[in-house]
Design a protein around this motif. Structure first.
Motif, PDB file in Angstrom:
ATOM      1  N   ARG A   1      28.223  37.672  39.130  1.00  0.00           N
ATOM      2  CA  ARG A   1      29.011  36.636  39.328  1.00  0.00           C
ATOM      3  C   ARG A   1      29.213  35.788  38.067  1.00  0.00           C
ATOM      4  NH1 ARG A   1      29.582  34.315  44.257  1.00  0.00           N
ATOM      5  NH2 ARG A   1      29.175  32.279  43.542  1.00  0.00           N
TER       6      ARG A   1
ATOM      7  N   PHE B   1      31.921  33.096  38.101  1.00  0.00           N
ATOM      8  CA  PHE B   1      31.816  32.004  39.193  1.00  0.00           C
ATOM      9  C   PHE B   1      30.500  31.426  38.674  1.00  0.00           C
ATOM     10  CE2 PHE B   1      33.795  35.260  42.445  1.00  0.00           C
ATOM     11  CZ  PHE B   1      34.964  34.383  42.412  1.00  0.00           C
TER      12      PHE B   1
ATOM     13  N   ALA C   1      37.171  31.929  36.747  1.00  0.00           N
ATOM     14  CA  ALA C   1      37.354  32.979  37.158  1.00  0.00           C
ATOM     15  C   ALA C   1      38.904  33.409  37.392  1.00  0.00           C
ATOM     16  CB  ALA C   1      36.800  32.901  38.762  1.00  0.00           C
ATOM     17  N   HIS C   2      39.560  32.343  37.654  1.00  0.00           N
ATOM     18  CA  HIS C   2      41.065  32.717  38.158  1.00  0.00           C
ATOM     19  C   HIS C   2      41.838  32.957  36.690  1.00  0.00           C
ATOM     20  CE1 HIS C   2      41.133  28.578  37.069  1.00  0.00           C
ATOM     21  NE2 HIS C   2      42.487  28.442  36.770  1.00  0.00           N
TER      22      HIS C   2
ATOM     23  N   THR D   1      39.359  40.207  35.617  1.00  0.00           N
ATOM     24  CA  THR D   1      38.474  40.867  36.561  1.00  0.00           C
ATOM     25  C   THR D   1      38.672  40.440  37.934  1.00  0.00           C
ATOM     26  OG1 THR D   1      36.916  39.052  36.535  1.00  0.00           O
ATOM     27  CG2 THR D   1      36.557  41.022  34.868  1.00  0.00           C
ATOM     28  N   ASN D   2      38.557  41.537  39.024  1.00  0.00           N
ATOM     29  CA  ASN D   2      38.641  41.002  40.233  1.00  0.00           C
ATOM     30  C   ASN D   2      37.352  41.564  41.290  1.00  0.00           C
ATOM     31  OD1 ASN D   2      41.937  41.301  39.947  1.00  0.00           O
ATOM     32  ND2 ASN D   2      41.134  39.726  40.978  1.00  0.00           N
ATOM     33  N   MET D   3      37.336  40.769  42.130  1.00  0.00           N
ATOM     34  CA  MET D   3      36.069  40.951  42.965  1.00  0.00           C
ATOM     35  C   MET D   3      36.160  41.432  44.175  1.00  0.00           C
ATOM     36  SD  MET D   3      32.533  39.528  42.586  1.00  0.00           S
ATOM     37  CE  MET D   3      31.445  38.452  43.635  1.00  0.00           C
TER      38      MET D   3
ATOM     39  N   PHE E   1      34.271  41.383  47.832  1.00  0.00           N
ATOM     40  CA  PHE E   1      32.992  40.426  48.176  1.00  0.00           C
ATOM     41  C   PHE E   1      32.242  41.387  49.104  1.00  0.00           C
ATOM     42  CE2 PHE E   1      35.742  37.323  46.139  1.00  0.00           C
ATOM     43  CZ  PHE E   1      34.758  36.459  45.600  1.00  0.00           C
TER      44      PHE E   1
ATOM     45  N   SER F   1      31.088  39.964  51.901  1.00  0.00           N
ATOM     46  CA  SER F   1      31.733  39.566  53.353  1.00  0.00           C
ATOM     47  C   SER F   1      32.923  39.848  53.332  1.00  0.00           C
ATOM     48  CB  SER F   1      31.173  38.152  53.697  1.00  0.00           C
ATOM     49  OG  SER F   1      32.231  37.537  52.412  1.00  0.00           O
TER      50      SER F   1
ATOM     51  N   ALA G   1      35.750  38.420  52.442  1.00  0.00           N
ATOM     52  CA  ALA G   1      36.176  37.240  52.242  1.00  0.00           C
ATOM     53  C   ALA G   1      37.888  37.454  52.379  1.00  0.00           C
ATOM     54  CB  ALA G   1      35.843  36.579  50.997  1.00  0.00           C
TER      55      ALA G   1
ATOM     56  N   GLY H   1      47.122  37.480  45.568  1.00  0.00           N
ATOM     57  CA  GLY H   1      46.889  37.481  43.989  1.00  0.00           C
ATOM     58  C   GLY H   1      48.467  37.779  43.266  1.00  0.00           C
TER      59      GLY H   1
ATOM     60  N   ARG I   1      43.053  44.500  48.010  1.00  0.00           N
ATOM     61  CA  ARG I   1      43.417  43.196  47.520  1.00  0.00           C
ATOM     62  C   ARG I   1      43.149  42.655  45.965  1.00  0.00           C
ATOM     63  NH1 ARG I   1      40.992  37.809  50.296  1.00  0.00           N
ATOM     64  NH2 ARG I   1      39.035  38.527  49.420  1.00  0.00           N
ATOM     65  N   ALA I   2      41.841  43.486  45.727  1.00  0.00           N
ATOM     66  CA  ALA I   2      41.338  43.346  44.458  1.00  0.00           C
ATOM     67  C   ALA I   2      42.064  44.372  43.523  1.00  0.00           C
ATOM     68  CB  ALA I   2      39.673  43.599  44.426  1.00  0.00           C
TER      69      ALA I   2
ATOM     70  N   LYS J   1      45.694  43.819  41.985  1.00  0.00           N
ATOM     71  CA  LYS J   1      46.192  43.119  40.710  1.00  0.00           C
ATOM     72  C   LYS J   1      46.002  43.946  39.659  1.00  0.00           C
ATOM     73  CE  LYS J   1      45.546  38.790  40.325  1.00  0.00           C
ATOM     74  NZ  LYS J   1      45.456  37.506  39.933  1.00  0.00           N
TER      75      LYS J   1
END
Lengths: 355, 300, 264
Positions: A48, A53, A73-74, A78-80, A82, A84, A86, A100, A147-148, A151
């Motif tokens: 994180r 984060f 972070a934004h 880097t992209n994460m 998660f 869960s 998310a 994104g 989604r990650a 980008k």
């Protein structure tokens, strides 16, 4: 030499509790790097901080030589993914993936092109109009990945990405992740507590404990030559005996072990100081059991059959236990519970470990 | 075999009884009364008790059914009633919107606090709701009066030369409604926001959103169910509100709840009051059905 | 959302100032020696003495408390039955109608319910008075009590009761001996909520009462209609005090039972 990502003396503490304790690491471009450790070892906090984060208490994170420690972070490349996933429940799969890119202000046609590309790669093309709630666990996991990835991050961070999947799907997905990572030649950093998963996917593994990195190396390095009792026990199973007086005999060490109740043999290396407490470890699959001959004497106490292997638990004369394994060759075991056995292994299979 | 059957039957009877008790209560005291209102709205006013004509009468061997639609015709064409309906809807709509502007930041603020202080803050939101509504409305009367606290303060500060007339105006009604119903708006929004998944915000930030754009693209759209619940919980009762317009409003602002009250107690025209009530219900059918379907969906 | 920003702090501050300022003003002026709101005539408890020696107010309070206590008890019992029916008996004919009847009063304008219940009592020929007010209050607080109880019952793990049945309890006994004790905090808050709603109600009481029976809010209302008096400040402060005490007590009870639960 400057690494692609370099983590320099990074520390994070919450009040008096220190979560990450002065870690330095270098990760190269195109690596599939694992942070492996039990829960609470600080691996997620480290990830994180790389994502932006958490703000480190001290130390720096550099990406391609540029200090990104204070970049929010934004704005980080880097992209994460998660744990869960998310996924935004109010948006369709397509709009989740587009999220994104829209934020970056890309043209509509470009966004569509990139979504189609990634959707095809991850077999999501048929479900772009569905909502996350209508997907299965495996499908959600792929949407989160898409989604990650869409980008095109410099580094993809994966926080326990497969924890929610059942075992069969997990193995399949691990291989899929490796394939994707090679194809895209991206840098992946994954956090996991599952040593099997780390071994399967990674180019290198950092084993963490209580906010510190104990050892970094390729899967075979960390498995074959663990440098501490903790690493040896955490990665796979092993037998460990406290070592006593040792005598060098050419390339070989002869070690008296009261715990094992006999003499152990190991290849001589000068890595371990023999005047401090040390241990001799041997993996169960390297132990050979015979009904006669030399070695440590004991009785078979338990025998379990797992299909691939037979596991033997031997009660040594000293009172300690020793685990051994034999690959199943399709023949019945010649050893049964209660049989007297002699255990031995080649000196090269012994590993000397400090605390 | 026989014991299984009897115990099954016994359980079945127990179940029926269990269902029957609350069912019967609500049928007799909630649903049937509505049917009565509808019936009486078609009746004619008379002197005596009850002050309306029965709908049916035996004329020798003939059952006469007299349905009088005059009340409805009157309600739907008379300017005073039309105006009262429109005013009620307008006041309810504007005060719901204004309440949202106050309640959302408050709910969001509470949700952003540490869990330990959250429960105290929520408790503080609830306290006024538990204390008497009449008292809370009354407290504004003493503040807003011509010789009340607000005017005294403004005069002392030299901001005004003459006392402002706020009490007995529409402004006072807005203040009273917003004040009284605020907790009903805050609580559903808060419970939605506090149960929101925080990793979604992190995911949005990770994908390039600033704090503000993450709010508008993720937090706000996801909190809409809470917002809508709050709006329904506030809008519907406010349309029929009686106490606030009666105590804080002036004679020139007629809301429909007060019109019904006056029709009942001052004009003693029960059929007309019933007709006004039925039209009010018709106006509110859509939001009430929306609210119910939402609530029951949430519960299953 | 790790730390509240200045914007969050400001909205909290503004929100609570708005919610509490009028109440604070009310309490302060209940101790005002002067009859005028704008003049501070020194600390005095004379208005409290006036209130407590006003037989009409005391009579109204008696009626209100009696009605509230009886209707809250009835609403809690009926609400428990309704909650069990809605949560545990998933499928039966007319479930949707019952659900609708349980939810509607929550948003129904009070005037509408008041009118309809008055007409019902007149039609049935029941003499209007404390009894009819109690019946009406039970009906309109029933839905609030049910909501509170239902949400607790939904959270309650059904396997608890299944375990009791597995150990030999018939279903009704399993509910009484296992589920009910775990619902005590919800039952208490349902009762308190119904009690307060009933105590607070003006509109439904005014419609459903008969000559002679006036509740406290009705008395206060008619006094307010005459104009602002410090006496009402005093009554209001007494009511506020009772409400706050009750709420704090309820909070402590539920917190302690939670702690007990977490220890066990």
């Amino acid at each position: 030499m400057q690494s692609y990502i370099s983590i320099e003396n990074l520390a994070k503490s919450y009040g008096v509790v220190s979560a990450v304790n002065n870690i330095s690491l270098g990760i190269e471009k195109g690596e599939f790097f694992s942070l492996l450790g039990p829960s609470g070892c600080g691996k997620s906090t480290l990830l994180r901080m790389i994502a932006g984060f958490e703000t480190p208490t001290s130390g720096a994170i550099k990406l391609e030589g540029a200090d990104v420690t204070d970049v929010p972070a934004h704005r980080r490349p880097t992209n994460m993914m998660f744990q869960s996933y998310a996924l935004f429940p109010h948006l369709t799969v397509g709009r989740n993936i587009a999220f994104g890119l829209q934020q970056d202000g890309l043209a509509k046609s470009e966004i569509k092109k990139r979504i189609d590309e990634v959707a095809e790669k991850l077999q999501l093309a048929a479900m772009l109009d569905r909502k996350p709630a209508q997907l299965s666990g495996g499908q959600r996991q792929r949407v989160a990945l898409a989604r990650a990835l869409v980008k095109r991050p410099k580094v993809l961070l994966l926080d326990e990405p497969l924890g929610a999947l059942d075992k069969n799907l997990r193995t399949e997905t691990q291989l899929e992740l490796v394939r994707l990572q090679r194809e895209l030649s991206l840098t992946f950093i994954i956090v996991t507590h599952d040593q099997h998963e780390a071994m399967t996917v990674s180019t290198r593994i950092a084993i963490m404990k209580q906010g510190q990195v104990l050892q970094v190396g390729t899967p075979s390095e960390v498995y074959e030559t663990p440098q501490s009792r903790y690493v040896a026990k955490f990665l796979g199973e092993t037998n460990v005996f406290a070592g006593g007086r040792a005598q060098r005999n050419g390339d070989e060490l002869q070690i008296e072990s009261d715990e094992a109740g006999g003499r152990l043999h190991a290849a001589f290396t000068d890595r371990v100081a023999l005047d401090a407490p040390y241990w001799v470890s041997v993996r169960p699959e390297r132990v050979e059991l015979a009904t006669s001959g030399s070695g440590l004497e004991g009785t078979v106490e338990q025998l379990t059959y797992t299909g691939v292997e037979r596991h033997y638990r031997v009660r040594l004369k000293s009172g300690a236990t020793l685990d051994a394994r034999r690959v199943n060759h399709g023949t019945e075991s010649d050893l049964g519970v209660g049989d007297r056995v002699f255990a031995s292994w080649s000196p090269q299979a012994s590993r000397l470990l400090a605390e | 075999m026989s014991t299984v059957a009897t115990s099954f039957e016994k359980a079945n009877w127990g179940k029926r009884l269990l269902i029957a008790i609350p069912y019967a209560w609500l049928l007799v005291l909630f649903l049937a009364p509505f049917a009565l209102v509808a019936g009486i709205s078609l009746s004619t006013v008379r002197l005596g008790m009850p002050p309306f004509e029965p709908l049916t009468a035996w004329d020798g061997s003939i059952l006469n059914l007299r349905l009088n639609f005059e009340n409805f015709l009157y309600v739907l064409t008379d300017d005073t009633y039309l105006l009262a309906y429109l005013t009620s809807l307008k006041i309810a709509a504007i005060s719901t919107a204004a309440m949202l502007l106050i309640a959302y930041p408050l709910a969001y603020g509470i949700a952003s606090c540490a869990p330990s202080s959250r429960s105290l803050l929520v408790f503080l939101v609830i306290v006024p709701f538990w204390s008497s509504m009449l008292i809370r409305v009354y407290s504004w009367m003493s503040i807003l009066r011509n010789d009340g606290l607000l005017n005294a303060l403004l005069l002392k500060l030299g901001l005004i030369a003459e006392p402002l007339r706020i009490l007995n105006t529409e402004t006072a009604i807005y203040i009273g409604i917003i004040y009284t119903y605020l907790p009903f708006m805050v609580l559903p929004i808060y419970s939605n926001l506090s149960s929101a998944d925080k990793t979604l915000i992190e995911a949005a930030r990770d994908l390039g959103c600033s704090r503000i754009s993450a709010f508008w693209r993720v937090t706000f759209p996801l909190s809409l169910p809470g917002v809508l619940a709050g709006c329904a919980l506030v809008f519907i009762p406010v349309v029929g509100e009686f106490v606030i317009p009666d105590l804080l409003g002036g004679a020139d602002t007629q809301m429909i709840g007060r019109a019904i009250w006056l029709e009942f107690f001052n004009n003693r025209d029960w059929p007309m009051a019933a007709a006004v009530t039925i039209v009010l219900m018709a106006l509110l059918v859509v939001p009430i059905v929306y609210f119910q379907s939402r609530q029951s969906r949430e519960r299953t | 959302m790790t730390k509240p920003s200045w914007f969050n702090r400001l909205s909290i501050l503004f929100g609570f100032a708005f919610l509490y300022l009028p109440i604070v003003v009310l309490v302060i002026y209940s101790f005002n020696g002067s009859k005028l709101v704008t003049v501070w005539g020194g600390f005095s408890t004379q208005w409290y003495a006036t209130v407590l020696s006003n037989p009409s107010i005391i009579e109204g309070a008696k009626v209100s408390f009696l009605v509230a206590a009886v209707s809250a008890t009835a609403a809690t019992i009926l609400g428990t039955l309704a909650a069990v029916v809605m949560v545990r008996l998933r499928r039966f004919r007319g479930r949707a109608l019952l659900n609708g009847m349980l939810l509607a009063p929550m948003v129904m304008p009070e005037v509408v319910m008041a009118v309809s219940m008055l007409l019902m009592f007149v039609t049935l020929g029941i003499d209007r008075g404390p009894l009819t007010i109690t019946l009406a209050h039970t009906t309109f607080t029933l839905c609030f009590a049910t909501v509170v109880l239902q949400s607790r019952l939904v959270e309650l793990d059904p396997s608890l009761e299944e375990a009791a049945r597995d150990l030999g309890c018939p279903p009704p006994k399993a509910f009484v001996s296992v589920a009910l004790p775990n619902m005590v905090p919800a039952i208490v808050s349902a009762w308190l909520l119904s009690f307060t709603l009933s105590l607070d109600d003006l509109v439904i009481s005014s419609f459903t009462t008969g000559p002679g029976a006036s509740t406290l809010p009705m008395k206060i209302y008619s006094q307010i209609k005459f104009g602002v008096t410090p006496e009402i400040n005093a009554i209001s402060t007494i009511i506020l005090g009772i409400v706050v005490l009750g709420l704090v007590a309820a909070q402590l009870v539920s917190r302690r039972s939670e702690q007990k639960a977490s220890v066990a």
